[in-house]
Design a protein around this motif. Structure first.
Motif, PDB file in Angstrom:
ATOM      1  N   ASP A 102      -0.184   9.913  -3.667  1.00  0.00           N
ATOM      2  CA  ASP A 102      -1.321   9.993  -2.757  1.00  0.00           C
ATOM      3  C   ASP A 102      -1.142  11.146  -1.768  1.00  0.00           C
ATOM      4  O   ASP A 102      -0.010  11.462  -1.354  1.00  0.00           O
TER       5      ASP A 102
ATOM      6  N   ARG B 234       3.852   1.507  -1.295  1.00  0.00           N
ATOM      7  CA  ARG B 234       4.399   1.613  -2.654  1.00  0.00           C
ATOM      8  C   ARG B 234       3.365   2.239  -3.595  1.00  0.00           C
ATOM      9  O   ARG B 234       3.688   3.102  -4.419  1.00  0.00           O
ATOM     10  N   GLU B 235       2.122   1.824  -3.429  1.00  0.00           N
ATOM     11  CA  GLU B 235       1.042   2.376  -4.260  1.00  0.00           C
ATOM     12  C   GLU B 235       0.846   3.856  -3.977  1.00  0.00           C
ATOM     13  O   GLU B 235       0.672   4.664  -4.903  1.00  0.00           O
ATOM     14  N   TRP B 236       0.879   4.257  -2.715  1.00  0.00           N
ATOM     15  CA  TRP B 236       0.722   5.664  -2.360  1.00  0.00           C
ATOM     16  C   TRP B 236       1.818   6.512  -2.999  1.00  0.00           C
ATOM     17  O   TRP B 236       1.560   7.602  -3.521  1.00  0.00           O
TER      18      TRP B 236
ATOM     19  N   LEU C  76       0.829  -1.203   0.000  1.00  0.00           N
ATOM     20  CA  LEU C  76       0.000   0.000   0.000  1.00  0.00           C
ATOM     21  C   LEU C  76       0.863   1.252   0.000  1.00  0.00           C
ATOM     22  O   LEU C  76       0.551   2.240  -0.684  1.00  0.00           O
TER      23      LEU C  76
ATOM     24  N   GLU D  78       3.717   5.802  -5.660  1.00  0.00           N
ATOM     25  CA  GLU D  78       3.646   5.789  -7.127  1.00  0.00           C
ATOM     26  C   GLU D  78       2.496   6.630  -7.663  1.00  0.00           C
ATOM     27  O   GLU D  78       2.561   7.139  -8.782  1.00  0.00           O
ATOM     28  N   THR D  79       1.436   6.807  -6.864  1.00  0.00           N
ATOM     29  CA  THR D  79       0.268   7.568  -7.326  1.00  0.00           C
ATOM     30  C   THR D  79       0.213   8.972  -6.728  1.00  0.00           C
ATOM     31  O   THR D  79      -0.785   9.675  -6.887  1.00  0.00           O
TER      32      THR D  79
END
Length: 479
Positions: free
Chosen positions: A472, A465-467, A463, A469-470
């Motif tokens: 967030d 990593r996703e934050w 999660l 990359e996007t």
């Protein structure tokens, strides 16, 4: 026998004493037995239990494992696609004729079936795809109960509170362990800090079973609000390593408690752990878990040319490798979803791919092989980085991940939840220079407004990593 034969004993010995308490509603031992027995005629050979926390959950679980029945415990918060997928898989499994026979004489009474028969269908996850399903034998949980009673010192007068979802293995086991031991089990309809504090202050709770993120909230807010936790004798934490700040807060909030942490897995049961008695100095910030549980053997294996395989060479103390376990508490394996990677077995030894090493007879856990960061040819385990970061004043929590890097292959980055006040990257880098080897230190840092965790309170590196990359809004680049 998992616990049903014991349940009948407690109903005879203490019929009116509370057995299960959920948000103020309770069932006595005799009521639990009577209601579960009444449910038997309508409980099939394999039942699906997907109820939220309630006394009805305890009744349905007891009936669902009676005789030769098996109970599949589903998370009621799973998305519909996951729940439907699991139901379809179970329906297919039942059609093959492998389900227990609810019409057998053994299935007509609230009693335990043969020790080697399966009774529980558990699941490893379920947030993004159909989870793997594994089974456990009745004998494996009986051995687990005896081991955990001895290790954690469960007393007849203990009142256990496990405030998390009963669909999670940590809390489901705590319920069954209490039913086996004849001690009162408490939980809540849903986790709420104020409700837990009220139970601790007024309901005679002596024992907490929970994940570290819950313990942190309860301890810090309990200290701020003056919540009396002097009656807590035992705190049992699992799911991730206790960080320095959580441990310090828990010691201050519940000064009379022995704080246990252990390493285990749904497929392996208990592996190793340790308890920190009141007044004993803490070893915060390191990777040490503790010694093996009663009846458990541990080896560290390596030497495979395949980096994804555990290898078969026993490694000396201090050398990291795959943590392999031999005990009677290990699960039967998977009903479906077995990709040959999640649980490996060979010559009676089992591993789920976690990496660690032994030192002076104690197990040190470094993390999952799949989480390992390979930066410029160096293996970096996020767990080590996180423990070092959380021992720095001004850092409340931390999570480390690897991101693609053209030069290194991967680079280590870390997200930090700061304590009150400003925190600079210079402060972090300076403090970390004395705690972590240069090649393991993060290349970049991010301030987090909250810790990335799953709905069960476990840290989620994916999660974060996703934050990042996007871009967030919960992430701000620190340096």
């Amino acid at each position: 026998m998992p616990f049903l034969d014991r349940l009948q004993r407690w109903a005879d010995d203490r019929p009116d004493a509370p057995a299960v308490v959920v948000s103020g509603r309770y069932l006595s031992w005799s009521e639990l037995c009577d209601e579960a027995t009444a449910l038997l005629p309508q409980t099939p050979g394999i039942s699906l239990l997907e109820l939220p926390n309630s006394v009805d959950f305890a009744v349905a679980f007891a009936a669902g494992v009676a005789g030769t029945r098996e109970c599949a415990v589903l998370d009621p918060t799973w998305p519909d696609s996951i729940r439907h997928g699991v139901r379809d898989r179970l329906a297919e499994f039942i059609r093959t004729g492998q389900a227990a026979d609810p019409e057998s004489p053994l299935a007509q009474e609230l009693t335990d079936g043969p020790p080697d028969t399966p009774f529980l269908i558990g699941f490893t996850s379920g947030t993004t795809s159909i989870p793997k399903a594994f089974t456990r034998s009745r004998r494996s949980w009986q051995l687990s109960f005896e081991a955990s009673k001895e290790f954690f010192g469960l007393r007849p007068d203990d009142v256990t509170l496990a405030p998390g979802p009963l669909s999670a293995s940590l809390n489901l086991y705590a319920l069954a362990e209490c039913l086996y031991a004849g001690t009162q089990f408490n939980t809540l309809e849903s986790f709420d800090v104020a409700d837990v504090h009220q139970a601790v202050a007024f309901d005679g709770v002596t024992r907490l079973v929970l994940v570290p993120t819950m313990l942190r909230l309860l301890s810090e807010r309990g200290l701020a609000g003056g919540v009396d936790a002097s009656g807590i004798r035992t705190i049992i934490c699992a799911g991730s390593k206790l960080d320095a700040r959580t441990l310090e807060a828990a010691r201050r909030w519940a000064p009379g408690a022995t704080i246990y942490e252990y390493y285990g897995a749904s497929e392996l049961s208990f592996v190793a752990g340790s308890g920190l008695p009141p007044g004993e100095p803490a070893r915060a910030g390191n990777t040490r878990i503790g010694r093996p549980f009663p009846g458990v053997e541990i080896r560290i294996l390596g030497g495979s040319p395949d980096p994804g395989a555990p290898g078969t060479t026993e490694l000396p103390e201090g050398v990291p490798g795959s943590v392999c376990v031999r005990s009677g508490m290990v699960s039967n394996g998977y009903l479906w979803g077995d990709d040959g990677e999640a649980l490996r077995s060979f010559d009676g030894w089992y591993t789920v791919g976690d990496q660690g090493y032994l030192a002076d007879g104690a197990l040190h856990i470094l993390g999952r092989r799949s989480d390992m960061i390979q930066a410029a040819g160096i293996n970096v385990y996020p767990h080590e980085v996180e423990l070092a970061l959380t021992s720095i004043p001004g850092v409340t929590s931390a999570v480390a991940v690897g991101l693609p890097d053209d030069l290194r292959g991967q680079k280590v980055v870390a997200g930090i939840v700061p304590a009150h006040g400003a925190l600079t990257v210079t402060q972090v880098r300076t403090a970390l220079s004395d705690l972590l080897a240069r090649e393991k230190r993060p290349q970049s840092y991010y301030l987090l407004s909250e810790l990335p965790v799953t709905d069960r309170g476990k840290l989620s590196r994916g999660l974060l990593r996703e934050w990042i990359e996007t871009n967030d809004a919960r992430v701000a680049h620190l340096g």
